[in-house]
Design an enzyme around this catalytic site. Structure first.
Site, PDB file in Angstrom:
ATOM      1  N   ASP A  51       9.695 -22.626  16.913  1.00 40.39           N
ATOM      2  CA  ASP A  51      10.225 -23.344  18.060  1.00 40.39           C
ATOM      3  C   ASP A  51       9.084 -23.435  19.053  1.00 40.39           C
ATOM      4  OD1 ASP A  51      11.378 -24.239  20.386  1.00 40.39           O
ATOM      5  OD2 ASP A  51      13.105 -22.900  20.315  1.00 40.39           O
TER       6      ASP A  51
ATOM      7  N   THR B 234       5.337 -26.533  10.033  1.00 35.57           N
ATOM      8  CA  THR B 234       6.326 -25.828  10.834  1.00 35.57           C
ATOM      9  C   THR B 234       7.558 -26.686  11.069  1.00 35.57           C
ATOM     10  OG1 THR B 234       5.800 -26.478  13.125  1.00 35.57           O
ATOM     11  CG2 THR B 234       4.340 -24.867  12.064  1.00 35.57           C
TER      12      THR B 234
ATOM     13  N   SER C  99       0.942 -38.692  20.583  1.00 33.96           N
ATOM     14  CA  SER C  99       1.390 -39.242  21.856  1.00 33.96           C
ATOM     15  C   SER C  99       2.232 -40.480  21.560  1.00 33.96           C
ATOM     16  CB  SER C  99       0.174 -39.564  22.728  1.00 33.96           C
ATOM     17  OG  SER C  99       0.555 -40.092  23.977  1.00 33.96           O
TER      18      SER C  99
ATOM     19  N   TYR D 224      10.705 -39.343  29.039  1.00 37.07           N
ATOM     20  CA  TYR D 224       9.934 -39.322  27.794  1.00 37.07           C
ATOM     21  C   TYR D 224       8.525 -39.855  28.042  1.00 37.07           C
ATOM     22  CZ  TYR D 224       8.237 -40.746  23.209  1.00 37.07           C
ATOM     23  OH  TYR D 224       7.461 -40.924  22.082  1.00 37.07           O
TER      24      TYR D 224
ATOM     25  N   LYS E  35       4.550 -38.152  27.772  1.00 34.19           N
ATOM     26  CA  LYS E  35       3.412 -38.697  27.027  1.00 34.19           C
ATOM     27  C   LYS E  35       2.235 -39.002  27.946  1.00 34.19           C
ATOM     28  CE  LYS E  35       5.385 -38.332  23.056  1.00 34.19           C
ATOM     29  NZ  LYS E  35       4.920 -37.267  22.125  1.00 34.19           N
TER      30      LYS E  35
END
Length: 272
Positions: free
Chosen positions: A56, A32, A134, A148, A152
């Site tokens: 998306d 994808t 991750s 960010y 994670k």
């Protein structure tokens, strides 16, 4: 026997490299991307072995539709690799609401939607492997990468819980936790940056000074590790990628344990 892989974020970076490695050895892939034109080279080389799908990951409905298209096309799905994501660089104070929400929508909720979409297929098969991309920053933190890192940390908690929930159905879950790599992740559409203020410039400069080229691994070196993870009959819950991750995380956990021990009398007294 070849495996059927569903992989998100296959337009560049780890996703593109891993998709090609899997196809090259004879696996089949539903790959994808937001723009499937980025997969034309793989389609040209591997033909029907690859099914390019526009996705998306922000859309839960689209995630479910993409999984069903892959299942209908190939007949089954053996491995799901949740790789789609991007990095947001900037101090927490500098981060806008829109940026924070987009970071979580992509890195956390996108992964959640694809996982949810895949689970009924894997449960019906009584087999499958979900691989969540991750980061070693799911265990450690780095200033100016706070949101960010938060995404994670969220992926880590979600996936460890998921692993326990789906093990009885014959489904494995693994977290791949790379350290820094020389990829396009920190460039182009895979990278976003807050509007920097002078207040945090000394901190940014200090980080730049301490980060060396040798801290970044070679992306192509991860291919063999991923293939070994996929082929393992008993895959680990967590797999670091790179030589930097483990020493950093060991130091972080040693410091945490030391601090917890130091304050344990206070903690125990709080039990009542």
């Amino acid at each position: 026997m070849s495996k059927i892989i569903f992989i998100t974020g296959a337009s560049r970076g780890f996703g593109k490299s891993w998709a090609e490695a899997l196809l090259k050895r004879g696996d089949k892939a539903a790959a994808t991307a937001r723009d499937t034109n980025s997969l034309n080279d793989l389609v040209k080389q591997y033909g029907d072995a690859i099914l390019p799908l526009q996705l998306d990951v922000h859309s839960r409905e689209a995630a479910f539709a993409a999984i069903q298209k892959a299942k209908a096309h190939f007949g089954r799905i053996d491995v799901v690799i949740n790789n789609a994501g991007f990095g947001l660089q900037g101090a927490i104070e500098e981060t806008t609401e829109e940026q924070a929400r987009k970071q979580m929508e992509t890195n956390f909720f996108g992964l959640l939607w694809v996982s949810q979409a895949a689970l009924p297929v894997l449960r019906e098969q009584k087999s499958g492997h979900i691989i969540q991309v991750s980061s070693f920053l799911g265990h450690a933190t780095l200033p100016t990468l706070g949101v960010y890192t938060a995404s994670k940390f969220a992926v880590e908690g979600l996936s460890e819980t998921l692993a326990a929930e789906v093990k009885p159905f014959g489904i494995n879950v693994s977290l791949v936790e790379p350290n820094g790599y020389a990829t396009e992740f920190w460039g182009g559409s895979s990278y976003a940056q807050t509007e920097h203020t002078p207040l945090y410039e000394p901190l940014r400069e200090a980080i730049k000074t301490n980060v060396k080229p040798e801290h970044f691994g070679k992306m192509e070196a991860t291919n063999e590790a991923l293939l070994k993870l996929i082929d393992s009959p008993n895959p680990p819950l967590r797999l670091f990628m790179g030589k930097v991750a483990l020493p950093v995380v060991k130091q972080v956990y040693e410091q945490r344990l030391s601090l917890w021990e130091e304050w344990n009398d206070v903690a125990v007294a709080a039990h009542g």
